[in-house]
Design a protein around this motif. Structure first.
Motif, PDB file in Angstrom:
ATOM      1  N   SER A  74     -10.564   0.830  -0.633  1.00  0.00           N
ATOM      2  CA  SER A  74     -11.246   2.066  -0.225  1.00  0.00           C
ATOM      3  C   SER A  74     -10.314   3.248  -0.430  1.00  0.00           C
ATOM      4  O   SER A  74      -9.143   3.096  -0.806  1.00  0.00           O
ATOM      5  N   PHE A  75     -10.826   4.453  -0.158  1.00  0.00           N
ATOM      6  CA  PHE A  75      -9.974   5.638  -0.253  1.00  0.00           C
ATOM      7  C   PHE A  75      -8.863   5.593   0.794  1.00  0.00           C
ATOM      8  O   PHE A  75      -7.746   6.059   0.541  1.00  0.00           O
ATOM      9  N   ASP A  76      -9.157   5.038   1.986  1.00  0.00           N
ATOM     10  CA  ASP A  76      -8.095   4.872   2.978  1.00  0.00           C
ATOM     11  C   ASP A  76      -6.954   4.045   2.401  1.00  0.00           C
ATOM     12  O   ASP A  76      -5.775   4.394   2.531  1.00  0.00           O
ATOM     13  N   ALA A  77      -7.305   2.922   1.765  1.00  0.00           N
ATOM     14  CA  ALA A  77      -6.290   2.039   1.189  1.00  0.00           C
ATOM     15  C   ALA A  77      -5.574   2.718   0.022  1.00  0.00           C
ATOM     16  O   ALA A  77      -4.364   2.569  -0.155  1.00  0.00           O
ATOM     17  N   LEU A  78      -6.332   3.477  -0.773  1.00  0.00           N
ATOM     18  CA  LEU A  78      -5.738   4.174  -1.918  1.00  0.00           C
ATOM     19  C   LEU A  78      -4.726   5.211  -1.456  1.00  0.00           C
ATOM     20  O   LEU A  78      -3.634   5.337  -2.034  1.00  0.00           O
ATOM     21  N   VAL A  79      -5.078   5.963  -0.401  1.00  0.00           N
ATOM     22  CA  VAL A  79      -4.171   6.998   0.121  1.00  0.00           C
ATOM     23  C   VAL A  79      -2.872   6.370   0.603  1.00  0.00           C
ATOM     24  O   VAL A  79      -1.778   6.889   0.332  1.00  0.00           O
TER      25      VAL A  79
END
Length: 359
Positions: A74-79
């Motif tokens: 997810s974007f959380d993981a990507l960040v």
């Protein structure tokens, strides 16, 4: 098996036999506990926050993805992965801080944290840009930060395409370029020998940003006193700028302080911070009763305009201002170039002798 050695990180084994890691810059500082193991995403993200002097992510209620349950890919993981990446860690500390705040704000405000990166579409991006249409600079910065994240996602094989490609930026208002009349008004209010007049001269004759002028030091001037070396804070560009005779004459009117090598210093004899110097210039501009559109950055544009009016090429101007893009220099000097070209064009027309009218 090799060990990861990180500055200011130490560890101990607790009473349950678990290895705990913490960050402490000096013995006087409090310990900052670091989650997980060195090298993991959570650990490196928390370590980078500690290095930047920011509060641990564990204290954040909703601003950081580390405070939520992270959905894989997810974007959380990507960040989290981006904040622990060599690309991010290679940025200068002020840039890392600004990027971190901006990215976390985008993820939070647009609620894209749990969204799988592979499911992000151009429609999402358009909606995010439209939401910020009334503040074009905010919309454009959102586009810039998402482009960085999505390029990183492609590099780590989380998606194949970049939906930001071809997405146009919103038009932003340009900073007003100071006129000669406005420069004269400022100089009339602030005579030779004042901090404000000296600051104007440095901005005007070096063409540098406020942050770079704030950090100028006599140590950066060559032995002959004919040039100053500048490493731009924003870009890291290294410049060698000749000191104009008019600038040197104004510097000679401003006394050097025995306690610092800084060219500009506060009333307490301390070097200026970029923010402090920016505030000082804003106050000086207001005191000179200049129009509201006159801001410090407009002096850098005035420096470029003066160079253009003196007949300098875009390459010559960029060698002084440090601009990477010649298009940006040409935008700064468009008015001056138009005026000079029009004068040259009219001068090339052969004059005709108009006969007197017959009465």
């Amino acid at each position: 098996m090799s060990r990861i050695k990180l500055k200011y990180v130490d560890s101990f084994t607790d009473r349950y036999g678990v290895r705990r890691f913490y960050f402490r810059r000096t013995k006087k500082d409090k310990r900052i506990m670091l989650p997980g193991l060195p090298g993991s995403d959570d650990f490196m993200s928390a370590y980078q926050l500690a290095l930047d002097g920011q509060p641990p992510i564990a204290r954040t209620k909703e601003g950081s993805p580390a405070a939520r349950e992270v959905v894989p890919c997810s974007f959380d993981a990507l960040v989290l992965r981006y904040f622990a990446s060599p690309e991010f860690l290679a940025l200068k500390t002020p840039t890392r801080k600004a990027y971190r705040l901006a990215i976390e704000r985008i993820v939070r405000d647009d609620k894209i944290g749990p969204l799988k990166v592979a499911d992000f579409r151009r429609e999402h991006l358009k909606a995010m840009m439209a939401k910020r249409a009334e503040t074009p600079s905010s919309a454009n910065d959102t586009l810039k930060k998402l482009r960085i994240l999505l390029k990183f996602a492609i590099d780590i094989s989380w998606r194949r395409d970049d939906p930001t490609i071809g997405m146009k930026k919103f038009a932003e208002g340009e900073h007003h370029t100071w006129t000669e009349e406005e420069i004269a008004l400022f100089e009339e209010r602030w005579p030779l020998g004042t901090l404000q007049r000296t600051a104007l001269a440095l901005l005007l004759y070096t063409g540098q940003r406020v942050s770079d002028v704030a950090g100028m030091s006599w140590k950066d001037v060559n032995q002959e006193g004919t040039a100053i070396h500048v490493t731009q804070d924003k870009t890291g560009t290294k410049l060698w700028i000749p000191i104009h005779a008019d600038l040197m004459s104004q510097l000679n009117e401003w006394p050097r302080h025995s306690a610092t090598d800084a060219m500009l210093y506060t009333e307490y004899g301390k070097p200026f911070t970029a923010k402090g110097f920016g505030n000082k210039m804003a106050d000086a501009i207001e005191a000179a009763k200049l129009p509201e559109e006159c801001v410090s950055h407009g002096i850098r544009k005035a420096a470029s305009r003066r160079l253009a009016e003196a007949g300098c090429t875009a390459h010559e101007i960029a060698s002084i201002t440090g601009h990477k893009s010649l298009a940006e220099v040409e935008r700064y000097t468009k008015a001056a170039s138009q005026q000079m070209l029009s004068q040259a064009g009219i001068a090339k027309l052969r004059a005709k002798v108009v006969p007197n009218s017959v009465s």
